[in-house]
Design an enzyme around this catalytic site. Structure first.
Site, short mmCIF file in Angstrom:
data_model
loop_
_atom_site.label_atom_id
_atom_site.label_comp_id
_atom_site.label_asym_id
_atom_site.label_seq_id
_atom_site.Cartn_x
_atom_site.Cartn_y
_atom_site.Cartn_z
N HIS A 58 0.82 -1.21 0.00
CA HIS A 58 0.00 0.00 0.00
C HIS A 58 0.85 1.26 0.00
CE1 HIS A 58 -3.26 -2.71 0.84
NE2 HIS A 58 -2.79 -3.03 2.03
N HIS A 221 -6.91 -4.89 -1.50
CA HIS A 221 -6.12 -6.13 -1.53
C HIS A 221 -6.40 -6.98 -2.75
CE1 HIS A 221 -6.57 -5.04 2.79
NE2 HIS A 221 -5.27 -5.18 2.74
#
Lengths: 333, 333
Positions: A58, A221
């Site tokens: 991320h 995700h």
């Protein structure tokens, strides 16, 4: 086939941390033994320590937000995996300056579990710990008791910034926890993907999309979204993101918000600015003031193409905290 | 199929500028009539005006570098197209505070031509103008008199930063031109693409790549590179970029450089950090000091996946200028 800059797919996080820490050595250090990122210069004793953690993939989140005016440490897990309890514990001990430690977590089961174990162990040694849970993803706002609740996404950046500024000003652990919860409660997000992500070293995408489809309500995700919708012009897609978020926060005439138009990895600055322009126009139409804005890749999902729109309710106190100085690898003013 | 956030492909630059100027209104303003980006607060009279310009599609370049300590204005052309002479002229007049204007250009024929016309017209009105031409792309370093010379790429960021800092300290137009030329001369870059770019609204990529190929020596406009090479691990690709650049600058023991590992659009921060780590290790092996580093998307080529590596020779003077405060949408410290 998807090509990426990768050596050993299982070692990419460590390799990237090495580069990140070296490129930003004036701001952060990577504690290899404890496996966390901390400020190059520790904060003054007596300041509450701020710690965030979660899976990698991320970037720049969370390590990019370590520095003066924001986090004291960040705990990186493997790609899309929770950090270990040992990492959370080591970082918690490292950033405790006697005034306690605030854990800022996105709402994922593993993160909560492992940070919780670390908190229990640290508490036995007299370290005061509070937790702020960020759960802004409107796509997972199910009325279902078996649901794990809304996922945490880009609102965590606002929580880290605002609590970071308040901590620098000497706020107590209890006050920071209350502030963080108030900011999280006043934040909602929605994301969509124009293309799926691929894990480092894998050419297989996380899901398949038809030529004229987008994945709406995606998480960070590579999981599927809640809805598959037709591809549409940027303004139409921007409206599909901002309107439900503004509705959920019941925003209307005179309200002030911070807007985060966040790139999910492979989407360009040019495109994000086009999306932001329409988001701001839609807020104008409601009489909502776009008081502050962040437009860029802040919380990515590897190389997914797409973006999220986050709105954060603001008031005089949080606007002042937003504007307070910050000096981190990914956010500085 | 490539999907992007776009409305009218022919209007994407204007739409993005609207979003960019609004999101960064505390730092920049978009002059719609003259079609340039300028500082929100003009610099003090007596400071040399710094102006850069070129085609769009490279965001955050150049508008993202307008602000205190860097540019006074940026002139955006259409996607991959030179700005007009009228744009250059309007911006030149706007940033002249009586001490003259420095044009910072990447070496492309159209940019030079149109900025040159503007400079001639402005000079007739007594505005002193100097030009720094940045030509760092080693892939186009041909020994051929018919060649337009090396292309300008990410070294322009170093020129803008260092000249910006010197201008803020009151350097004269002649001194700034000399500094900029010295920085440009001490800078070289190389880029490679892992995947081609697509123009806004087009699904057809700018070139085709086989599954196990990369495009080596690419420019920033989707043009073909100089060589098609096998895809390889990140460290090997990083070496193919950094070694020829270090050779070209004849870098050795004791030399100091600033390193820019620049994402070309769709490449993630995680990957860029992996590349940077190896670049820094290769410089270590030569005894070259990585004195400063920028790792991120600074000069993009729409949504191309890939990166460039730029090395900039540094000395005590330029290190001090590098560290001077800067406050722009894309670079702040």
């Amino acid at each position: 086939m998807r090509r990426q800059f990768v050596n050993d797919p299982h070692d990419v996080v460590r390799e990237a941390l090495e580069g990140f820490a070296r490129a930003n050595a004036h701001l952060v250090r990577w504690d290899r033994e404890g496996n966390f990122v901390a400020r190059a210069q520790p904060a003054a004793a007596g300041k509450v320590g701020l710690l965030a953690g979660g899976g990698s993939g991320h970037e720049p989140l969370h390590g990019g937000f370590v520095g003066i005016g924001m986090l004291d440490a960040a705990v990186p897990g493997a790609i899309f995996s929770s950090p270990t309890a040992a990492q959370f514990e080591a970082a918690t001990r490292a950033v405790d300056g006697g005034a306690g430690v605030l854990h800022i977590l996105k709402n994922y089961t593993g993160d909560k579990l492992n940070a919780g174990i670390a908190a229990e162990i640290a508490a036995e040694d007299g370290i005061a710990i509070e937790r702020v849970l960020v759960d802004d993803d409107l796509a997972t706002d199910f009325e279902d008791d078996r649901s794990p609740g809304r996922r945490g996404t880009a609102a965590v950046i606002a929580v880290e910034k605002l609590c970071g500024a308040a901590a620098e000003r000497g706020a107590s652990l209890a006050d920071l926890a209350a502030l963080g919860r108030r900011v999280a409660e006043g934040s909602r997000s929605l994301a969509l993907a124009l293309s799926p992500l691929a894990h480092p070293g894998e050419s297989r995408p996380s899901f398949e999309l038809g030529d004229d489809e987008i994945e709406f309500g995606v998480g960070i995700h590579g999981e599927r979204g809640i809805d598959r919708r037709p591809f549409a012009p940027a303004d139409e897609l921007a409206r599909q993101l901002v309107e439900p978020v503004a509705d959920a926060l019941e925003l209307g005439e005179g309200d002030q918000v911070a807007v985060i138009v966040n790139g999910l990895g492979a989407t360009t600055n040019l495109e994000l600015q086009v999306v932001f322009a329409e988001v701001a126009r839609r807020l104008d139409a409601r009489g909502v003031q776009t008081a502050r804005a962040l437009v860029g890749p802040y919380l990515t999902a590897l190389d997914m193409a797409g973006c999220s729109v986050t709105l954060v309710r603001m008031d005089a106190e949080t606007l002042a905290l937003w504007d307070a100085p910050v000096r981190t690898p990914a956010l500085t003013w």
